[in-house]
Design an enzyme around this catalytic site. Structure first.
Site, PDB file in Angstrom:
ATOM      1  N   GLY A 155     -36.160   5.665   0.186  1.00 19.48           N
ATOM      2  CA  GLY A 155     -36.491   6.241   1.489  1.00 19.48           C
ATOM      3  C   GLY A 155     -36.761   7.734   1.444  1.00 19.48           C
ATOM      4  O   GLY A 155     -37.415   8.249   0.527  1.00 19.48           O
TER       5      GLY A 155
ATOM      6  N   GLN B  21     -26.126   4.228  19.527  1.00 18.91           N
ATOM      7  CA  GLN B  21     -25.784   4.966  18.309  1.00 18.91           C
ATOM      8  C   GLN B  21     -24.703   6.028  18.553  1.00 18.91           C
ATOM      9  O   GLN B  21     -24.809   7.160  18.075  1.00 18.91           O
ATOM     10  CB  GLN B  21     -27.024   5.670  17.738  1.00 18.91           C
ATOM     11  CG  GLN B  21     -27.966   4.747  16.991  1.00 18.91           C
ATOM     12  CD  GLN B  21     -28.883   5.540  16.080  1.00 18.91           C
ATOM     13  OE1 GLN B  21     -29.467   6.534  16.486  1.00 18.91           O
ATOM     14  NE2 GLN B  21     -29.019   5.111  14.833  1.00 18.91           N
TER      15      GLN B  21
ATOM     16  N   TYR C 210     -23.552   7.124  15.032  1.00 15.48           N
ATOM     17  CA  TYR C 210     -24.569   7.850  14.251  1.00 15.48           C
ATOM     18  C   TYR C 210     -24.889   9.206  14.906  1.00 15.48           C
ATOM     19  O   TYR C 210     -24.972  10.238  14.235  1.00 15.48           O
ATOM     20  CB  TYR C 210     -25.819   6.974  14.174  1.00 15.48           C
ATOM     21  CG  TYR C 210     -26.925   7.470  13.284  1.00 15.48           C
ATOM     22  CD1 TYR C 210     -26.965   7.122  11.936  1.00 15.48           C
ATOM     23  CD2 TYR C 210     -27.965   8.243  13.788  1.00 15.48           C
ATOM     24  CE1 TYR C 210     -27.998   7.552  11.114  1.00 15.48           C
ATOM     25  CE2 TYR C 210     -29.010   8.672  12.979  1.00 15.48           C
ATOM     26  CZ  TYR C 210     -29.027   8.317  11.645  1.00 15.48           C
ATOM     27  OH  TYR C 210     -30.060   8.742  10.835  1.00 15.48           O
TER      28      TYR C 210
ATOM     29  N   LYS D  14     -24.290  12.734  13.078  1.00 11.37           N
ATOM     30  CA  LYS D  14     -25.440  13.616  12.827  1.00 11.37           C
ATOM     31  C   LYS D  14     -25.304  14.917  13.608  1.00 11.37           C
ATOM     32  O   LYS D  14     -25.659  15.993  13.118  1.00 11.37           O
ATOM     33  CB  LYS D  14     -26.749  12.898  13.177  1.00 11.37           C
ATOM     34  CG  LYS D  14     -27.086  11.745  12.221  1.00 11.37           C
ATOM     35  CD  LYS D  14     -27.345  12.253  10.808  1.00 11.37           C
ATOM     36  CE  LYS D  14     -27.915  11.186   9.896  1.00 11.37           C
ATOM     37  NZ  LYS D  14     -28.155  11.684   8.525  1.00 11.37           N
TER      38      LYS D  14
ATOM     39  N   ILE E  76     -38.830   8.039  10.852  1.00  8.95           N
ATOM     40  CA  ILE E  76     -39.603   8.083   9.617  1.00  8.95           C
ATOM     41  C   ILE E  76     -39.791   6.655   9.106  1.00  8.95           C
ATOM     42  O   ILE E  76     -38.891   5.814   9.256  1.00  8.95           O
ATOM     43  CB  ILE E  76     -38.872   8.941   8.546  1.00  8.95           C
ATOM     44  CG1 ILE E  76     -38.492  10.327   9.119  1.00  8.95           C
ATOM     45  CG2 ILE E  76     -39.727   9.097   7.288  1.00  8.95           C
ATOM     46  CD1 ILE E  76     -39.636  11.183   9.624  1.00  8.95           C
TER      47      ILE E  76
END
Ligand code: CAA
Length: 240
Positions: free
Chosen positions: A13, A144, A147, A151, A180
Site C-alpha cells: 500500500g 471510525q 481510527y 489518527k 488512497i
C-alpha cells in the site's frame, strides 16, 4: 554514508510507495511488516529492499527490530510511522478489542518506534520522523471512533515530539492522507465508497505515490526547517 530509513508497514500500500521513494532518494531502506510473509517476500524480490517482520504495537519487538536494522544497515536516521489498521464499526458494534487493536497499532506504534530511535537521533543530532495520520483523524468519520481517535492522536504526538526534537536536529511531521487507492480503502463497502469519492473535489482516489512524494520531501536534507507540521494530501476533500 546513505541515510538509513525504516518504513513501518512498508511492504504494501502507501508504505510500499514510501519505501520506494526513500530508496530513490538515495536512502538505505528497511521495510517493516507485521503479517503477510508472501507479500513481503514478493516486495523484496521486486524492489531489493529488505523486509523485517515485527508488530509495531509490541514495545519490546520495536526495540529488538530497530536494533536488528541498526546492526545490519547502520544507525537509523529516518522513521516513517506508516503501519496502520482499520476495525470499522458504529459505536454499538464496536468492541473493546476493535478499539484496542487500532489504538495499540496506529498510535502505540508511533510511540514504540520513536522510543527506539529517538535517543540515537539525539546523539547524532539528526533525524526525520514522519507519522502517517489521516483525513479521518482531522475531520472524524462515521464508523471510525477508534481510527479517528488514534489518527487524531498522531497529530498531537507529532506536535509534541517536534518541540522535543527541534534543538537536536530532529524534525517530526505528519501527513494526513485522504482516501488512497489501497487494500484498506478497497475494504470499504462499494456503495459507501462511491459516496465518499463523490465528495472529493479532485474527483478520484489518491495514489500511494502521491503520499510518498510528500514523505520524501519531509525526509530530505534541506527540509530541516519544517517541523511539527501536517501536510494534507487529500484531493481537496478536507480544507481547513
Ligand atoms: N453519516 C450519517 N449516517 C450514516 C453515514 C454517515 N457518514 N454512513 C452511514 N450512515 C447511516 C446509514 O445511512 C444507515 O442509516 P439507516 O439505518 O437509517 O439506513 C446507518 O448509518 C447504518 O449504516 P450502515 O448500514 O453502513 O451500517 P453498518 O453497520 O453496516 O456499517 C460502517 C457501518 C462500518 C461504518 C460502514 O458504513 C462503513 O464501512 N463505512 C465507511 C467507513 C470509512 O470510511 N472507513 C474508512 C476506511 S479507509 C481509511 O480509514 C483510510 C483513511 O485514512 C482515509
Amino acid at each position: 554514508m546513505a541515510r538509513v530509513a525504516i518504513v513501518t508497514g512498508g511492504t504494501r500500500g502507501i508504505g510500499e510507495a514510501i519505501s520506494l521513494a526513500l530508496k530513490e532518494a538515495g536512502m538505505t531502506v528497511a521495510a517493516n511488516y507485521a503479517g503477510n510473509d508472501e507479500r513481503a517476500k514478493a516486495f523484496t524480490t521486486r524492489t531489493g529492499i529488505k523486509a523485517y517482520k515485527w508488530d509495531v504495537g509490541d514495545f519490546d519487538a520495536c526495540q529488538k527490530g530497530c536494533q536488528q536494522v541498526a546492526d545490519e544497515l547502520g544507525p537509523i536516521d529516518v522513521v516513517v510511522n506508516n503501519a496502520g489498521i482499520t476495525r470499522d464499526g458504529t459505536m454499538p458494534k464496536m468492541t473493546y478489542e476493535m478499539w484496542d487493536d487500532v489504538m495499540r497499532t496506529n498510535l502505540g506504534g508511533c510511540f514504540n518506534m520513536a522510543k527506539a530511535v529517538f535517543p540515537g537521533m539525539r546523539e547524532r543530532k539528526w533525524g526525520r520522523i514522519v507519522n502517517i495520520g489521516s483525513i479521518n483523524g482531522q475531520a472524524g468519520q462515521y464508523g471510525q471512533v477508534n481510527y479517528a481517535a488514534a489518527k487524531s492522536g498522531i497529530h498531537g504526538f507529532t506536535k509534541a515530539l517536534a518541540q522535543e526534537g527541534a534543538r537536536a536536529g530532529i524534525t517530526v511531521n505528519a501527513i494526513a492522507p485522504g482516501y488512497i487507492d489501497t487494500d484498506m480503502v478497497a475494504a470499504v463497502p462499494a456503495d459507501v465508497l462511491e459516496k465518499i469519492v463523490a465528495k472529493i473535489p479532485v474527483g478520484r482516489l489518491g495514489q500511494a505515490h502521491e503520499i510518498a512524494r510528500g514523505v520524501a520531501f519531509l525526509c530530505a536534507e534541506d527540509a530541516g526547517f519544517v517541523t511539527g507540521s501536517t501536510l494534507s494530501i487529500n484531493g481537496g476533500q478536507h480544507m481547513y
